[in-house]
Design a protein around this motif. Structure first.
Motif, PDB file in Angstrom:
ATOM      1  N   UNK A 183      17.194  69.746 -71.941  1.00  0.00           N
ATOM      2  CA  UNK A 183      16.897  70.334 -70.530  1.00  0.00           C
ATOM      3  C   UNK A 183      18.078  69.975 -69.715  1.00  0.00           C
ATOM      4  N   UNK A 184      18.862  70.335 -70.062  1.00  0.00           N
ATOM      5  CA  UNK A 184      20.303  69.923 -69.532  1.00  0.00           C
ATOM      6  C   UNK A 184      20.343  70.166 -68.093  1.00  0.00           C
ATOM      7  N   UNK A 197      13.783  58.975 -67.448  1.00  0.00           N
ATOM      8  CA  UNK A 197      13.489  60.447 -66.999  1.00  0.00           C
ATOM      9  C   UNK A 197      14.805  61.202 -67.613  1.00  0.00           C
ATOM     10  N   UNK A 198      15.788  60.785 -67.044  1.00  0.00           N
ATOM     11  CA  UNK A 198      17.192  61.619 -67.196  1.00  0.00           C
ATOM     12  C   UNK A 198      17.497  61.841 -68.516  1.00  0.00           C
ATOM     13  N   UNK A 199      17.163  60.585 -69.577  1.00  0.00           N
ATOM     14  CA  UNK A 199      17.374  60.592 -70.952  1.00  0.00           C
ATOM     15  C   UNK A 199      16.370  61.461 -71.538  1.00  0.00           C
ATOM     16  N   UNK A 200      14.993  61.542 -71.165  1.00  0.00           N
ATOM     17  CA  UNK A 200      14.153  62.128 -71.650  1.00  0.00           C
ATOM     18  C   UNK A 200      14.293  63.856 -71.562  1.00  0.00           C
ATOM     19  N   UNK A 201      14.736  64.245 -70.490  1.00  0.00           N
ATOM     20  CA  UNK A 201      15.113  65.516 -70.280  1.00  0.00           C
ATOM     21  C   UNK A 201      16.614  65.751 -71.075  1.00  0.00           C
ATOM     22  N   UNK A 202      17.348  65.115 -71.198  1.00  0.00           N
ATOM     23  CA  UNK A 202      18.627  65.252 -71.909  1.00  0.00           C
ATOM     24  C   UNK A 202      18.480  65.506 -73.290  1.00  0.00           C
ATOM     25  N   UNK A 232      25.580  61.167 -68.085  1.00  0.00           N
ATOM     26  CA  UNK A 232      26.123  62.025 -67.839  1.00  0.00           C
ATOM     27  C   UNK A 232      27.454  62.527 -68.683  1.00  0.00           C
ATOM     28  N   UNK A 233      27.963  61.291 -69.314  1.00  0.00           N
ATOM     29  CA  UNK A 233      28.921  61.373 -70.240  1.00  0.00           C
ATOM     30  C   UNK A 233      28.825  62.473 -71.229  1.00  0.00           C
ATOM     31  N   UNK A 234      27.658  62.255 -71.861  1.00  0.00           N
ATOM     32  CA  UNK A 234      26.801  62.980 -72.947  1.00  0.00           C
ATOM     33  C   UNK A 234      26.744  64.472 -72.394  1.00  0.00           C
ATOM     34  N   UNK A 235      26.126  64.641 -71.221  1.00  0.00           N
ATOM     35  CA  UNK A 235      25.965  66.086 -70.645  1.00  0.00           C
ATOM     36  C   UNK A 235      27.469  66.889 -70.556  1.00  0.00           C
ATOM     37  N   UNK A 236      28.165  66.027 -70.113  1.00  0.00           N
ATOM     38  CA  UNK A 236      29.882  66.597 -70.024  1.00  0.00           C
ATOM     39  C   UNK A 236      30.163  67.266 -71.416  1.00  0.00           C
ATOM     40  N   UNK A 237      29.863  66.266 -72.242  1.00  0.00           N
ATOM     41  CA  UNK A 237      30.499  66.895 -73.931  1.00  0.00           C
ATOM     42  C   UNK A 237      29.377  68.165 -74.248  1.00  0.00           C
ATOM     43  N   UNK A 265      19.907  79.384 -79.166  1.00  0.00           N
ATOM     44  CA  UNK A 265      19.053  78.376 -78.619  1.00  0.00           C
ATOM     45  C   UNK A 265      20.120  77.440 -77.904  1.00  0.00           C
ATOM     46  N   UNK A 266      21.257  77.324 -78.370  1.00  0.00           N
ATOM     47  CA  UNK A 266      22.372  76.513 -77.341  1.00  0.00           C
ATOM     48  C   UNK A 266      22.647  77.227 -76.468  1.00  0.00           C
ATOM     49  N   UNK A 267      22.680  78.342 -76.230  1.00  0.00           N
ATOM     50  CA  UNK A 267      23.079  79.391 -74.996  1.00  0.00           C
ATOM     51  C   UNK A 267      21.888  79.202 -74.141  1.00  0.00           C
ATOM     52  N   UNK A 268      20.728  79.252 -74.385  1.00  0.00           N
ATOM     53  CA  UNK A 268      19.518  78.980 -73.625  1.00  0.00           C
ATOM     54  C   UNK A 268      19.498  77.678 -72.989  1.00  0.00           C
ATOM     55  N   UNK A 269      19.769  76.628 -73.777  1.00  0.00           N
ATOM     56  CA  UNK A 269      19.951  75.016 -73.281  1.00  0.00           C
ATOM     57  C   UNK A 269      21.040  74.737 -72.467  1.00  0.00           C
ATOM     58  N   UNK A 270      22.152  75.629 -72.400  1.00  0.00           N
ATOM     59  CA  UNK A 270      23.487  75.590 -71.908  1.00  0.00           C
ATOM     60  C   UNK A 270      24.011  74.503 -72.424  1.00  0.00           C
ATOM     61  N   UNK A 271      23.818  74.073 -73.898  1.00  0.00           N
ATOM     62  CA  UNK A 271      24.738  73.412 -74.664  1.00  0.00           C
ATOM     63  C   UNK A 271      25.954  74.076 -75.001  1.00  0.00           C
TER      64      UNK A 271
END
Length: 638
Positions: free
Chosen positions: A259-260, A250-255, A290-295, A475-481
């Protein structure tokens, strides 16, 4: 403190001779060879834990072998042991489950070989052994063997849900060997699982957890999320192992959907649950996520240390597909943080070399994209083309799936490197559409960014680059990326433009009116006269508008004007200021509907209900003073 040792196992001269012969045999089953070696060490007085470490089995397995030999001698081994066939299967059941949860492939195979050698006629026990072996094959990326075991298990008509899940998972992951990832089979099994009543689902949580991973293997992020979420939420507060397995899916599917925030909130819970159960491999996968999320969040200073910790933790785990997957996630994190060469090194080490054999087919496409990008960053076009050729040689990828989008981005990057910028931008746009169709908003954003960057060199007409880059940035701003938004801003500034961004907070109707007048160049006094309010009130509104639109001062407003004098807005449209009256979500709905999405399709893509889409459409029609989807498409494309 000295290690406590069990007494030396009593072994006669004749028994030692036979055990030595068995330990050196090249024809006996591997399980018996290991058992004979362990008993010889026990006879020499070696500690149980030391024997277990050398033989790569659990200490309890060594203790059981000692007890059986002390009781039955050589009759407890080999052919004579078959007379005691229910005994080993029953005594090994708990150990087998523990080995499966640890992802310990060698131990799984040892236990399965012993159970099958026993020749039991007990169908449930046989099914358990066969399912465990199929799972072990998946962990070692032998997807054909895993699929064959799953099909054999289905013929037994025992634990059918489990074997259906294993067949779907191995089929989805092994598209390269099977001539095509079986998306239809995965979708069918998902439908079966979701059709279960709550009571049925409760007894089939392991099959459901594996089915969620099967959906991930063919890039169906939406199905993976739906099934994994039901397992995770339906398991109560004790988070049993199957819930932890589903949780990391589920974490990876959201990532990967972008959906960060949701992935960021869930990942620590899953990591803590994996620690409680001692599921090191699953903890490793979550740590990679989590490392990918940090990046993606732009926390680059944390990425290299996170990658190092993943590397250290991986060394403590039995090698498996899960460990390889965690290292691939670490590679994605490093690549996102602009450490391209280090990312390539981690990827090749984790995935098993240039053919990337340790990871599933879909991930191989992503892996080759990373390698192409790394070589292009060094200016080595020839090496990049070689990686691109290996990606093109992949067969069996799901059509119009997430992997197809990755292959499209590879082709786009190589086209741009060859100077074919327009062709590269077109390929990137096509990849964005494919990603969006699979709810892959993160991949869509990457593709839009790639398309815009490809067109930066056109000095005569920067409009296409502006449009693509502003779309990617919004889009990146909306995603939080944050990392992707920063790249888009950098490229926009390189052509002397800073576009108005998607509002960071909703604007009131009056603030939108102020924004429209501000874009025309009106002064505060003129705005006050037009709206019949005081200049002080206008000043407050202007401050809020500039903050919401990511402009530091009104001095930047002239830079949002297109060279021909038309106003360039946040969504990249020229001309009428009417688009500024739509919220970010309404723009997303308008974009999807104008491209032919049904209400249901738009709802699935944006993860909202169909009624919510209908409400948004009603609001859009009223604000734009139109009354049909056709009119919306015409206004949006115009």
């Amino acid at each position: 403190m000295p290690t406590m040792r069990a007494p030396a196992l009593p072994v006669s001269v004749e028994q030692r001779f036979e055990l030595t012969r068995m330990a050196g045999s090249g024809q006996l089953p591997h399980r018996l060879v290991i058992q004979a070696s362990a008993l010889l060490m026990a006879a020499d007085g070696e500690a149980t834990e030391q024997i277990a470490q050398i033989c790569e089995v659990h200490p309890d397995t060594v203790r059981r072998w000692r007890a059986r030999f002390a009781r039955c001698g050589l009759d407890g081994m080999g052919v004579a042991a078959q007379s005691q066939a229910p005994l080993p299967v029953q005594s090994d059941a708990t150990l087998l489950q523990a080995a499966v949860l640890r992802g310990d492939v060698r131990e799984i195979r040892n236990l399965v070989d012993a159970g099958l050698l026993a020749g039991t006629d007990d169908s449930p026990s046989k099914a358990q052994l066969l399912a465990a072996r199929s799972y072990a094959h998946i962990l070692t990326s032998d997807f054909v063997a895993a699929y064959d075991d799953a099909r054999t298990g289905l013929e037994m008509d025992c634990q059918r849900s489990l074997f259906l899940a294993l067949a779907a998972w191995s089929s989805g992951m092994g598209g390269l060997e099977r001539g095509g990832s079986d998306t239809a089979t995965v979708e069918s099994v998902v439908a079966t699982i979701l059709g279960h009543s709550d009571a049925e689902f409760l007894s089939d949580r392991w099959p459901a957890a594996l089915t969620a991973e099967a959906a991930m293997s063919v890039g169906r992020l939406d199905l993976a999320e739906t099934v994994a979420r039901r397992v995770w939420l339906g398991s109560g507060t004790n988070d049993p192992p199957e819930a932890v397995f589903a949780g990391q899916t589920l974490v990876r599917a959201l990532l990967f959907q972008g959906r960060l925030d949701e992935a960021d909130a869930l990942a620590p819970q899953v990591e803590q649950a994996s620690q409680r159960h001692g599921l090191l491999a699953l903890q490793l996968v979550v740590r990679g996520s989590l490392a990918y999320l940090d990046a993606l969040r732009g926390r680059d200073s944390l990425v290299r240390s996170a990658a190092a910790s993943i590397d250290a933790l991986a060394a403590q785990c039995p090698p498996s597909y899960l460990v390889a997957g965690a290292m691939v996630l670490a590679a994605y994190a490093l690549a996102t943080a602009q450490h391209a060469q280090l990312a390539a090194d981690v990827l090749l080490r984790g995935a098993g070399g240039p053919q990337l054999p340790n990871i599933q087919l879909v991930d191989r496409a992503y892996g080759y994209e990373l390698l192409v990008t790394a070589e292009l960053s060094l200016g080595d076009l020839m090496a990049a083309r070689q990686w691109g050729d290996m990606a093109a040689a992949l067969t069996g990828l799901p059509r119009e799936g997430m992997a197809a989008a990755a292959i499209g981005r590879i082709r786009a990057r190589l086209a741009v490197a060859d100077g074919e910028v327009v062709a590269g931008a077109v390929l990137a746009d096509q990849a964005a559409v494919i990603a969006l169709g699979n709810a892959g908003h993160l991949d869509e954003t990457r593709a839009r960014l790639l398309a815009g960057s490809a067109l930066l060199g056109d000095a005569d007409d920067t409009w296409p680059a502006r449009l693509a880059l502003s779309s990617a940035r919004d889009q990146a701003t909306l995603l939080g990326a944050t990392s992707l938004a920063v790249l888009a801003r950098r490229d926009l500034r390189s052509i002397g433009l800073r576009l108005i961004g998607v509002p960071q907070a909703p604007m009131t109707a009056r603030e939108r009116e102020v924004a429209e007048l501000l874009l025309t160049g009106a002064s505060n006094i003129r705005i006050a006269a037009t709206l019949t309010v005081s200049p002080r009130t206008v000043q407050s509104h202007v401050a809020r508008v500039l903050k919401a639109l990511d402009l530091s001062s009104r001095a930047e407003v002239p830079h949002v004007l297109h060279p021909d004098g038309e106003v360039l807005h946040a969504d990249g449209h020229r001309g009428s200021t009417v688009w500024l009256c739509l919220t970010p979500r309404q723009r997303q709905v308008a974009d999807l509907v104008s491209r032919g999405y049904t209400n249901d399709g738009a709802a699935r893509t944006l993860h909202v209900s169909t009624k919510t889409i209908e409400k948004h459409l009603g609001d859009i029609y009223r604000r734009l003073e139109i009354d049909s989807r056709t009119a919306l498409a015409a206004r949006w494309s115009g």
